[in-house]
Design a protein around this motif. Structure first.
Motif, PDB file in Angstrom:
ATOM      1  N   MET A   1       2.976 -12.640  -3.349  1.00 46.14           N
ATOM      2  CA  MET A   1       3.225 -11.661  -2.318  1.00 46.14           C
ATOM      3  C   MET A   1       2.633 -10.331  -2.743  1.00 46.14           C
ATOM      4  SD  MET A   1       6.854 -10.583  -0.526  1.00 46.14           S
ATOM      5  CE  MET A   1       7.566 -11.972  -1.369  1.00 46.14           C
ATOM      6  N   ASN A   2       1.965  -9.638  -1.829  1.00 43.57           N
ATOM      7  CA  ASN A   2       1.353  -8.347  -2.124  1.00 43.57           C
ATOM      8  C   ASN A   2       2.414  -7.265  -2.098  1.00 43.57           C
ATOM      9  OD1 ASN A   2      -0.591  -6.433  -2.630  1.00 43.57           O
ATOM     10  ND2 ASN A   2      -1.143  -6.186  -0.492  1.00 43.57           N
ATOM     11  N   ALA A   3       3.473  -7.447  -2.908  1.00 47.90           N
ATOM     12  CA  ALA A   3       4.562  -6.495  -2.877  1.00 47.90           C
ATOM     13  C   ALA A   3       5.254  -6.458  -4.228  1.00 47.90           C
ATOM     14  CB  ALA A   3       5.579  -6.892  -1.807  1.00 47.90           C
ATOM     15  N   ILE A   4       5.405  -5.264  -4.742  1.00 46.23           N
ATOM     16  CA  ILE A   4       6.093  -5.069  -6.010  1.00 46.23           C
ATOM     17  C   ILE A   4       6.379  -3.589  -6.148  1.00 46.23           C
ATOM     18  CG2 ILE A   4       4.019  -4.674  -7.400  1.00 46.23           C
ATOM     19  CD1 ILE A   4       5.324  -6.315  -9.625  1.00 46.23           C
ATOM     20  N   ALA A   5       7.424  -3.233  -6.867  1.00 44.58           N
ATOM     21  CA  ALA A   5       7.685  -1.823  -7.091  1.00 44.58           C
ATOM     22  C   ALA A   5       6.534  -1.226  -7.884  1.00 44.58           C
ATOM     23  CB  ALA A   5       8.993  -1.652  -7.848  1.00 44.58           C
ATOM     24  N   PRO A   6       5.899  -0.145  -7.401  1.00 40.69           N
ATOM     25  CA  PRO A   6       4.766   0.436  -8.104  1.00 40.69           C
ATOM     26  C   PRO A   6       5.138   0.810  -9.543  1.00 40.69           C
ATOM     27  CG  PRO A   6       4.926   1.351  -5.902  1.00 40.69           C
ATOM     28  CD  PRO A   6       6.157   0.523  -6.118  1.00 40.69           C
ATOM     29  N   ALA A   7       4.240   0.500 -10.465  1.00 44.23           N
ATOM     30  CA  ALA A   7       4.450   0.795 -11.879  1.00 44.23           C
ATOM     31  C   ALA A   7       3.323   1.701 -12.366  1.00 44.23           C
ATOM     32  CB  ALA A   7       4.470  -0.515 -12.675  1.00 44.23           C
ATOM     33  N   PRO A   8       3.535   2.407 -13.470  1.00 47.52           N
ATOM     34  CA  PRO A   8       2.523   3.361 -13.936  1.00 47.52           C
ATOM     35  C   PRO A   8       1.174   2.743 -14.247  1.00 47.52           C
ATOM     36  CG  PRO A   8       4.632   3.740 -15.027  1.00 47.52           C
ATOM     37  CD  PRO A   8       4.769   2.458 -14.256  1.00 47.52           C
ATOM     38  N   ASN A   9       1.139   1.452 -14.606  1.00 50.93           N
ATOM     39  CA  ASN A   9      -0.127   0.837 -14.993  1.00 50.93           C
ATOM     40  C   ASN A   9      -0.906   0.270 -13.813  1.00 50.93           C
ATOM     41  OD1 ASN A   9       1.792  -1.168 -14.612  1.00 50.93           O
ATOM     42  ND2 ASN A   9       0.869  -2.565 -16.089  1.00 50.93           N
ATOM     43  N   LEU A  10      -0.391   0.386 -12.600  1.00 48.65           N
ATOM     44  CA  LEU A  10      -1.135  -0.080 -11.436  1.00 48.65           C
ATOM     45  C   LEU A  10      -2.267   0.895 -11.130  1.00 48.65           C
ATOM     46  CD1 LEU A  10       1.707  -1.378  -9.087  1.00 48.65           C
ATOM     47  CD2 LEU A  10       0.236  -2.689 -10.624  1.00 48.65           C
ATOM     48  N   TRP A  86      -2.968  -7.574  15.813  1.00 51.61           N
ATOM     49  CA  TRP A  86      -2.803  -7.101  14.443  1.00 51.61           C
ATOM     50  C   TRP A  86      -3.733  -5.933  14.145  1.00 51.61           C
ATOM     51  CZ3 TRP A  86       0.103  -8.450  10.051  1.00 51.61           C
ATOM     52  CH2 TRP A  86       1.066  -9.437  10.272  1.00 51.61           C
ATOM     53  N   SER A  87      -3.320  -5.097  13.201  1.00 55.20           N
ATOM     54  CA  SER A  87      -4.166  -4.042  12.670  1.00 55.20           C
ATOM     55  C   SER A  87      -4.056  -4.037  11.161  1.00 55.20           C
ATOM     56  CB  SER A  87      -3.771  -2.676  13.242  1.00 55.20           C
ATOM     57  OG  SER A  87      -2.449  -2.341  12.853  1.00 55.20           O
ATOM     58  N   LEU A  88      -4.930  -3.296  10.517  1.00 48.56           N
ATOM     59  CA  LEU A  88      -4.970  -3.210   9.068  1.00 48.56           C
ATOM     60  C   LEU A  88      -4.653  -1.788   8.625  1.00 48.56           C
ATOM     61  CD1 LEU A  88      -8.321  -5.155   8.522  1.00 48.56           C
ATOM     62  CD2 LEU A  88      -6.010  -6.100   8.678  1.00 48.56           C
ATOM     63  N   VAL A  89      -3.923  -1.654   7.531  1.00 47.48           N
ATOM     64  CA  VAL A  89      -3.632  -0.335   6.967  1.00 47.48           C
ATOM     65  C   VAL A  89      -4.025  -0.344   5.498  1.00 47.48           C
ATOM     66  CG1 VAL A  89      -1.818   0.296   8.590  1.00 47.48           C
ATOM     67  CG2 VAL A  89      -1.221  -1.013   6.552  1.00 47.48           C
ATOM     68  N   ALA A  90      -4.645   0.722   5.051  1.00 45.83           N
ATOM     69  CA  ALA A  90      -5.018   0.844   3.646  1.00 45.83           C
ATOM     70  C   ALA A  90      -3.800   1.238   2.827  1.00 45.83           C
ATOM     71  CB  ALA A  90      -6.118   1.891   3.477  1.00 45.83           C
ATOM     72  N   VAL A  91      -3.659   0.628   1.654  1.00 47.65           N
ATOM     73  CA  VAL A  91      -2.560   0.927   0.729  1.00 47.65           C
ATOM     74  C   VAL A  91      -3.145   1.029  -0.681  1.00 47.65           C
ATOM     75  CG1 VAL A  91      -0.778  -0.167   2.146  1.00 47.65           C
ATOM     76  CG2 VAL A  91      -2.005  -1.528   0.427  1.00 47.65           C
ATOM     77  N   PRO A  92      -2.407   1.640  -1.627  1.00 46.63           N
ATOM     78  CA  PRO A  92      -2.935   1.788  -2.984  1.00 46.63           C
ATOM     79  C   PRO A  92      -3.061   0.478  -3.744  1.00 46.63           C
ATOM     80  CG  PRO A  92      -1.105   3.301  -2.586  1.00 46.63           C
ATOM     81  CD  PRO A  92      -1.119   2.323  -1.463  1.00 46.63           C
ATOM     82  N   GLY A  93      -2.333  -0.549  -3.327  1.00 51.50           N
ATOM     83  CA  GLY A  93      -2.302  -1.829  -4.029  1.00 51.50           C
ATOM     84  C   GLY A  93      -0.986  -2.511  -3.745  1.00 51.50           C
ATOM     85  N   ARG A 108       1.067  -5.205  11.106  1.00 52.39           N
ATOM     86  CA  ARG A 108       0.130  -4.409  10.309  1.00 52.39           C
ATOM     87  C   ARG A 108      -0.026  -5.094   8.958  1.00 52.39           C
ATOM     88  NH1 ARG A 108       3.635  -0.119  12.077  1.00 52.39           N
ATOM     89  NH2 ARG A 108       4.635  -0.245  10.023  1.00 52.39           N
ATOM     90  N   PHE A 109      -1.273  -5.377   8.569  1.00 50.54           N
ATOM     91  CA  PHE A 109      -1.471  -6.023   7.274  1.00 50.54           C
ATOM     92  C   PHE A 109      -1.938  -4.994   6.254  1.00 50.54           C
ATOM     93  CE2 PHE A 109      -3.304  -8.528   3.912  1.00 50.54           C
ATOM     94  CZ  PHE A 109      -2.358  -9.542   3.787  1.00 50.54           C
ATOM     95  N   PRO A 110      -1.203  -4.852   5.119  1.00 49.23           N
ATOM     96  CA  PRO A 110      -1.611  -3.894   4.085  1.00 49.23           C
ATOM     97  C   PRO A 110      -2.811  -4.414   3.290  1.00 49.23           C
ATOM     98  CG  PRO A 110       0.746  -4.447   3.945  1.00 49.23           C
ATOM     99  CD  PRO A 110       0.092  -5.470   4.813  1.00 49.23           C
ATOM    100  N   VAL A 111      -3.851  -3.595   3.199  1.00 56.14           N
ATOM    101  CA  VAL A 111      -5.077  -3.962   2.493  1.00 56.14           C
ATOM    102  C   VAL A 111      -5.325  -2.936   1.389  1.00 56.14           C
ATOM    103  CG1 VAL A 111      -7.576  -4.270   2.690  1.00 56.14           C
ATOM    104  CG2 VAL A 111      -6.075  -5.043   4.541  1.00 56.14           C
ATOM    105  N   THR A 112      -5.426  -3.392   0.168  1.00 59.34           N
ATOM    106  CA  THR A 112      -5.724  -2.513  -0.961  1.00 59.34           C
ATOM    107  C   THR A 112      -7.041  -1.788  -0.711  1.00 59.34           C
ATOM    108  OG1 THR A 112      -4.558  -3.988  -2.467  1.00 59.34           O
ATOM    109  CG2 THR A 112      -6.122  -2.453  -3.447  1.00 59.34           C
TER     110      THR A 112
END
Length: 274
Positions: A1-10, A86-93, A108-112
């Motif tokens: 899954m493209n989901a996780i709590a953001p961590a400093p090393n991302l 559907w649409s696409l949204v940019a995300v950091p990762g 909306r699909f999150p795209v790195t």
């Protein structure tokens, strides 16, 4: 899954993201070297599609027409919106589960927004725009799969409230990232984790690895590995099977939450091999 709590090393620029983890793509500012990386990745992977990819993935990739460089998410959203809404949204990762589910539920699909470095052409630990776009986005043009993914996201809040995120992750991993479909006289790949990897594309469809008939309860209990080729895959006959499991998914999530997990790679006597 493209989901996780953001961590400093991302790798992504999380400081620039909005509260829903979206940020501007700024397509015009993408460096030429990134476009060159995209073109090489696209050339290598799309060459495998005619033999190994599902029809819906091939058709969606043709619709998106993205061979020339890193895709413009706004342009792709217009094409998808006309087909399936559907649409696409940019995300950091990688983003937190609640934000991820909310985006899917709203179609909306999150795209790195960043792409891998040239030395990472064959493997990287985080999903980049090549994985997210070439792997996931073409299938969003297929109505049945598009409806399933929206319904999957809509069940995210229930899973969070009831401690059933692990079964939700198993479903996403096996059937969205690594799903196979039986069509055209063989087995074809539609999962993003397969179709964004040259090695896994061939391995999943041509090797002697176990390929099992899709069973929702089985999938929700089946553990997986993230650091190697998959030890088994699940096969559907049609994307409608995925949409159909949404009716009754809450009960199935609770049952899987309370049942012992099935170990990675285990083949059971009750399984049907494809």
């Amino acid at each position: 899954m493209n989901a996780i709590a953001p961590a400093p090393n991302l790798r992504g620029d999380y400081a620039a993201a909005a509260p829903d983890y979206t940020l501007p793509q700024r397509h015009a500012a993408i460096p030429p070297a990134d476009h060159a990386t995209w073109r090489e990745l696209h050339r290598r992977q799309s060459a495998l599609f005619p033999r190994h990819a599902a029809r819906a993935s091939r058709d969606g990739l043709a619709l998106l027409d993205c061979a020339d460089g890193v895709p413009d998410l706004a342009r792709a959203s217009a094409a998808l919106g006309a087909r399936t809404g559907w649409s696409l949204v940019a995300v950091p990762g990688l983003i937190p589960e609640d934000a991820f589910f909310a985006h899917l539920a709203a179609r909306r699909f999150p795209v790195t927004h960043w792409i891998r470095r040239p030395e990472e052409m064959d493997y990287l630990e985080e999903p980049d725009i090549f994985h997210d776009f070439l792997g996931h986005v073409p299938l969003l043009a297929h109505p049945d799969f598009a409806d399933f993914l929206q319904g999957y996201g809509a069940h995210g809040a229930f899973a969070q409230r009831h401690g059933a995120l692990r079964p939700m992750a198993r479903l996403y991993w096996h059937m969205v990232e690594f799903g196979l479909i039986r069509e055209e006289g063989g087995v074809r790949a539609y999962g993003a984790g397969i179709l964004s990897s040259a090695a896994e594309t061939v391995f999943a469809t041509e090797s002697a690895v176990p390929r099992l008939r899709f069973d929702a309860a089985r999938v929700l209990r089946t553990e997986y590995r993230i650091d190697d080729l998959q030890p088994l895959y699940f096969v559907i006959e049609h994307y409608r099977e995925l949409f159909a499991l949404l009716d009754g998914l809450e009960g199935a999530l609770l049952a899987a939450r309370d049942a012992p997990p099935i170990p990675v790679g285990a083949v059971l006597p009750t399984d049907t091999r494809i």
